[in-house]
Design a protein around this motif. Sequence first.
Motif, PDB file in Angstrom:
ATOM      1  N   THR A  53       1.211  -1.116   0.174  1.00  0.00           N
ATOM      2  CA  THR A  53      -0.181   0.247   0.264  1.00  0.00           C
ATOM      3  C   THR A  53       0.909   1.155  -0.195  1.00  0.00           C
ATOM      4  OG1 THR A  53      -0.831   0.482   2.660  1.00  0.00           O
ATOM      5  CG2 THR A  53      -1.979  -1.621   0.728  1.00  0.00           C
ATOM      6  N   THR A  54       0.191   2.388  -1.020  1.00  0.00           N
ATOM      7  CA  THR A  54       1.022   3.787  -0.998  1.00  0.00           C
ATOM      8  C   THR A  54       0.718   4.561   0.022  1.00  0.00           C
ATOM      9  OG1 THR A  54       2.085   2.637  -3.158  1.00  0.00           O
ATOM     10  CG2 THR A  54       2.373   5.145  -2.261  1.00  0.00           C
ATOM     11  N   THR A  55       1.094   5.409   0.453  1.00  0.00           N
ATOM     12  CA  THR A  55       0.303   6.413   1.708  1.00  0.00           C
ATOM     13  C   THR A  55       0.559   7.613   0.281  1.00  0.00           C
ATOM     14  OG1 THR A  55       0.688   5.668   3.664  1.00  0.00           O
ATOM     15  CG2 THR A  55      -0.208   7.911   3.632  1.00  0.00           C
ATOM     16  N   PRO A  56      -0.519   8.320  -0.057  1.00  0.00           N
ATOM     17  CA  PRO A  56      -0.530   9.409  -0.636  1.00  0.00           C
ATOM     18  C   PRO A  56       0.193  10.475   0.425  1.00  0.00           C
ATOM     19  CG  PRO A  56      -2.649   8.650  -0.632  1.00  0.00           C
ATOM     20  CD  PRO A  56      -1.826   7.605  -0.278  1.00  0.00           C
ATOM     21  N   TRP A  57       1.217  11.317  -1.120  1.00  0.00           N
ATOM     22  CA  TRP A  57       1.384  12.419   0.036  1.00  0.00           C
ATOM     23  C   TRP A  57       1.386  13.004  -0.122  1.00  0.00           C
ATOM     24  CZ3 TRP A  57       2.831  17.012  -1.895  1.00  0.00           C
ATOM     25  CH2 TRP A  57       4.193  17.670  -1.263  1.00  0.00           C
ATOM     26  N   ASN A 194       8.293   7.998 -12.271  1.00  0.00           N
ATOM     27  CA  ASN A 194       7.629   7.164 -11.127  1.00  0.00           C
ATOM     28  C   ASN A 194       8.052   7.298  -9.541  1.00  0.00           C
ATOM     29  OD1 ASN A 194       5.745   5.355 -13.212  1.00  0.00           O
ATOM     30  ND2 ASN A 194       7.604   3.960 -13.649  1.00  0.00           N
ATOM     31  N   ASN A 197       5.910  11.118  -8.974  1.00  0.00           N
ATOM     32  CA  ASN A 197       4.254  10.864  -9.409  1.00  0.00           C
ATOM     33  C   ASN A 197       4.393  10.244  -7.857  1.00  0.00           C
ATOM     34  OD1 ASN A 197       3.737  11.568 -11.588  1.00  0.00           O
ATOM     35  ND2 ASN A 197       3.849  10.280 -12.902  1.00  0.00           N
ATOM     36  N   GLN A 198       4.388   8.947  -7.600  1.00  0.00           N
ATOM     37  CA  GLN A 198       4.442   8.479  -5.806  1.00  0.00           C
ATOM     38  C   GLN A 198       5.208   9.507  -4.987  1.00  0.00           C
ATOM     39  OE1 GLN A 198       6.157   4.499  -5.953  1.00  0.00           O
ATOM     40  NE2 GLN A 198       5.501   3.913  -7.657  1.00  0.00           N
ATOM     41  N   HIS A 199       6.287  10.617  -4.926  1.00  0.00           N
ATOM     42  CA  HIS A 199       6.669  11.440  -3.830  1.00  0.00           C
ATOM     43  C   HIS A 199       7.800  10.532  -3.165  1.00  0.00           C
ATOM     44  CE1 HIS A 199       7.048  15.164  -2.492  1.00  0.00           C
ATOM     45  NE2 HIS A 199       6.509  15.796  -3.605  1.00  0.00           N
ATOM     46  N   SER A 200       8.449   9.623  -3.354  1.00  0.00           N
ATOM     47  CA  SER A 200       8.933   9.054  -2.620  1.00  0.00           C
ATOM     48  C   SER A 200      10.510   8.317  -2.738  1.00  0.00           C
ATOM     49  CB  SER A 200       8.854   7.105  -3.455  1.00  0.00           C
ATOM     50  OG  SER A 200       9.154   6.813  -4.996  1.00  0.00           O
TER      51      SER A 200
END
Length: 335
Positions: A53-57, A194, A197-200
């Motif tokens: 699961t990716t927590t939205p930034w 990518n 977009n995910q701000h990772s």
Amino acid sequence: NLKTFLFTFYSLQKIAVILCSFSLIEITATPEITTAAAETTTLTTTVSTTAATTTPWTAPAIFYPFGAKAGDIEILENGGDTYYHVVFSTPFTYFGRTYNSIYVNNNGLLTFNYSLPETNPYPFPAYGAVDYIAPLLTDLDDLGIGIYSYQEYTSGSVLTRATQDINQYFPGRDFTASWVFVATWDYVRTWDMNVFNQHSGPAITVQAVLISDGGFSYILIHYGDCAGIPAAVGAGYDTKGSTDYYQIHYDPYGGYSIPNLKNTTNVGVPGRWAFLVNNGSETVIGVQMKLQSFSNLAQRENSDAVLQIIKQELIKYGVSSKFELKLRKLQKINP
């Protein structure tokens, strides 16, 4: 000897008989067949699957709404020196000069007179020929992918929020915002879309908010995550000829100190700076301040430090930065 012989013989005979007896015994060896039952083991493997699961930034709460969801006009920056010229619906006055437009530059800079997408940071006062606001002036476009965006507001909840913020930090004026302009720079130190977009990845997110009621003008500068970068950085504001300026941060050797910007403030809210940049028709004729110090103010270095704090406080409330404070008298009233 006979006895001995007989004994020996007997003994030999016994041995012979024994040997003979053994030779007459038929030993039938029936091999024992052992049937090993095949043991079947069923291996049961339980596979535990965890859904990633990716927590939205999300930006810090001090930031005003920005991005596509807020309705901003966005410019994708991917290694170029770009800017966007924005025409205001309502004029904005900046230290006595009224402007009908602004340049939003890719490098964390707002300029009123012309675009400066390739300029390098320098310490304030710069004594230049342009009025500008620099939330974070640096080579953002050389560090990774980013989006800088903007939006103008003349009604709605953003004006309500701006009104509350200004009255909190500059009380006593009964201010009501009628116009707000929000510009935001959101960069990630990566060339992978990518990751962006995910701000990772390591990120740099800063914002400038211009606020006006048609007379008084204010700016808010917001800092979120600011990854260290191998480039010079500058932050604050400056004017033509540096008649008014304020330096929040400057590092000519590399911006590895900027991660701490989200903890700095001049209004008691980490990551937020607030300034009066036009005081309308009001003239500041005096100020009353209460000062407490644990330092020995009779020592010159301590009194100079206090005077500098007072000066910055006066600048915050709209006094021109081109003045000096000198201590004429010091009186100790408490033991």
